[in-house]
Design an enzyme around this catalytic site. Structure first.
Site, PDB file in Angstrom:
ATOM      1  N   TRP A 102       0.824  -1.224   0.000  1.00 19.30           N
ATOM      2  CA  TRP A 102       0.000   0.000   0.000  1.00 19.30           C
ATOM      3  C   TRP A 102       0.847   1.257   0.000  1.00 19.30           C
ATOM      4  CZ3 TRP A 102      -4.383  -0.715  -2.019  1.00 19.30           C
ATOM      5  CH2 TRP A 102      -4.981  -1.979  -1.916  1.00 19.30           C
ATOM      6  N   ASP A 172      -1.548   6.499   6.299  1.00 16.76           N
ATOM      7  CA  ASP A 172      -2.657   5.632   5.889  1.00 16.76           C
ATOM      8  C   ASP A 172      -2.919   4.652   7.033  1.00 16.76           C
ATOM      9  OD1 ASP A 172      -4.363   3.764   4.816  1.00 16.76           O
ATOM     10  OD2 ASP A 172      -3.167   3.387   3.009  1.00 16.76           O
ATOM     11  N   LYS A 196     -12.466  -1.747   7.321  1.00 11.41           N
ATOM     12  CA  LYS A 196     -11.775  -2.730   8.146  1.00 11.41           C
ATOM     13  C   LYS A 196     -12.234  -2.576   9.599  1.00 11.41           C
ATOM     14  CE  LYS A 196      -8.492  -2.327   4.567  1.00 11.41           C
ATOM     15  NZ  LYS A 196      -8.640  -3.492   3.774  1.00 11.41           N
TER      16      LYS A 196
END
Lengths: 361, 361
Positions: A102, A172, A196
């Site tokens: 990511w 993030d 999530k």
């Protein structure tokens, strides 16, 4: 069938009480004779839901008053592009610390807008460590420093916040937000897709120090401008109301359960169970991440061969343990242990792992 | 309370059968032991839901094979910005025909990217007409021509597709998509937020002639690139799965009910009822739009004074007619009659209007 234990990396399991409330209210929210998904975002009903969700999220995460909290449609990838558009001058340098898949994605989104400087890269080490802070080469005059707090695919996670003095730290937090206490004031900006730990897919949260919103950034549409969203309380255009509502229910559930301190305890216990089973397996199960960098949220692990892996995926699913297949880019298995996965789920996984090893080891 | 008739302009009323199915499946979709909102977008279950929704939408709207259908997070405003980024060279001219509030919004989003040419503007006429095609001043070499098929606030709607030969015709169909048959091949691109006729808020549909995806556009993040979304079947990143699922249920409901031809009949009947009541009221109710431009979807109307307007809003709500207050920018009242609002709803509104007039006229 009965509800299963769902180890999906995201979209991920939600608290059953949240789903039951959403189910009960689906045709008639709070006696208005319509679903919350059918109500105007400008009406008193939804405005109340939205404001309560923000207040609860601020309380859950102890967000300081000088930070704006934005609720925006879509996922973290869009935010990755908006970071550069809003906070960097055209071609200005931005520092990125890459600790997994990511982190690389974050760079790909901003390449058209900024001069990306990779301050540290975990890829040569197979993304098994967090690049140590003392080895980062930060730039003079960078617009910001970007990290990925938890890497969903590679299963590496920062333990603690790195000290950065050169520029605001942007992070993030998609796959670890609200999993433990975090000092928001150490960050310039935190962003997270909700799917999530915060609730449903289709909505993201951005927590940003208000003074940063004064940066000129670069030419862009108003809809891409954080300051415009902040000025309109995240209702610059029609927001994803149902997703916002479900996020609010999930945040309230986390507060009711005891807040981030309680989830830190639960997440430590769950991940200790699974890592313990891996480490006690004599090499039958393998997790390759350095112990200090092991993620509490996402545990990738491997069996001796692909035949066993396929058998594990099939038999665990049949046993009510869903979505344990690893990400296609790394293979193997992966257990995601987000806030809404109960300790009993981790225990059931560990029991299954031991049984599977006895039968196949 | 019982379900009301909901005249909200969007987010808007949904078919009760769709909500009941979503309710029934909220904790366990199709026997997998988890909600659809908890499943990975890369798993076979959601991939099937997504593919079926696209196939059904293609059938509902008779989308030709040489058009891509994209499902994207967020609303129409984001698409308005992406049009310029994807299809216009930096500073290239784009023609805009402005027929109301949303046409102006579309321009605001692209101003940083293109040279906007207003080919026709309905504002001097108070947005009561669609600017006649023969009066448009289209540019040589424009990247595209943009129209707003239906204006949700001003209540004006194109009847038929204008002939444009200078550049591809792009249209915001947010508030009238699937309300009647449309020849998609006459457009280069159609976009729509889903929250009026297609289902829930939080997802948009883009229907674009594939050859246009080869245009270079201007520098932008991958997440802002239509061609990238098309190449990945709208799963470039995690899509808003629950919203996509609910859109799919709504589209299937429209097919089951008889498709766009049937909804064209119903929408003509519903709007004829309401305009008929307005026109028969001897001026007590007023709609100021030229009859040829009157929207079948959104009917703004006015009472003689604000006291009556407030009384109408309160009493109609108490009578089970929700969200009839006009948009704040124009005041008065507004009835939105989207596909999921049944004829009985329009009849109940008309009955209430007559009764209200008798008591207050």
């Amino acid at each position: 069938m009965a509800r299963v234990y769902n180890f999906s990396a995201g979209p991920a399991t939600l608290p059953e009480t949240v789903l039951r409330q959403a189910q009960a209210e689906m045709l008639d929210w709070n006696g208005v004779g319509a679903s919350i998904v059918e109500l105007s975002h400008r009406g008193a009903e939804f405005m109340g839901v939205a404001a309560q969700a923000e207040a609860d999220l601020r309380r859950l995460l102890s967000v300081p008053d000088d930070y704006a909290v934005l609720f925006m449609a879509g996922g973290a990838t869009t935010q990755q592009a908006l970071l550069a558009l809003n906070f960097a001058a055209p071609g200005q340098t931005a520092d990125y610390v890459v600790s997994g898949h990511w982190g690389k994605t974050a760079i790909r989104q901003v390449k058209p807008y900024v001069d990306v400087h990779v301050a540290a890269d975990g890829e040569p080490g197979g993304f098994r460590h967090i690049p140590p802070r003392e080895a980062w080469s930060l730039s003079e005059g960078a617009a910001y420093v970007h990290i990925t707090a938890n890497e969903t695919i590679h299963g590496v996670e920062y333990r603690g916040t790195p000290q950065v003095d050169t520029a605001p730290l942007f992070a993030d937090f998609s796959s670890s937000i609200a999993s433990e206490p975090v000092d928001v004031s150490r960050y310039g900006l935190i962003y997270a897709g909700a799917q999530k730990n915060l609730g449903p897919v289709g909505i993201s949260v951005v927590i940003v120090r208000r003074e940063l919103l004064q940066r000129a950034g670069q030419p862009r549409a108003d809809i891409f401008t954080y300051a415009s969203h902040a000025a309109r309380d995240s209702m610059l255009n029609t927001p994803p109301t149902w997703n916002w509502y479900l996020l609010g229910l999930t945040v309230k559930w986390m507060l009711d359960e005891g807040g981030v301190e309680e989830f830190a305890r639960r997440n430590a216990a769950k991940s200790a169970l699974v890592y313990g089973a891996i480490d006690a397996s004599g090499g039958f199960y393998r997790n390759e991440v350095a112990p200090a960098a092991r993620s509490r949220m996402n545990i990738p692990f491997f069996l001796p061969d692909d035949t066993l892996t396929a058998r594990f995926v099939g038999e665990s699913k049949a046993a009510g343990l869903l979505a344990l297949k690893g990400h296609k880019s790394v293979g193997g298995l992966r257990a995601s242990l987000y806030n809404a996965l109960p300790l009993e789920g981790a225990q059931a996984l560990v029991d299954f792992m031991r049984d599977f090893q006895q039968r196949n080891g």
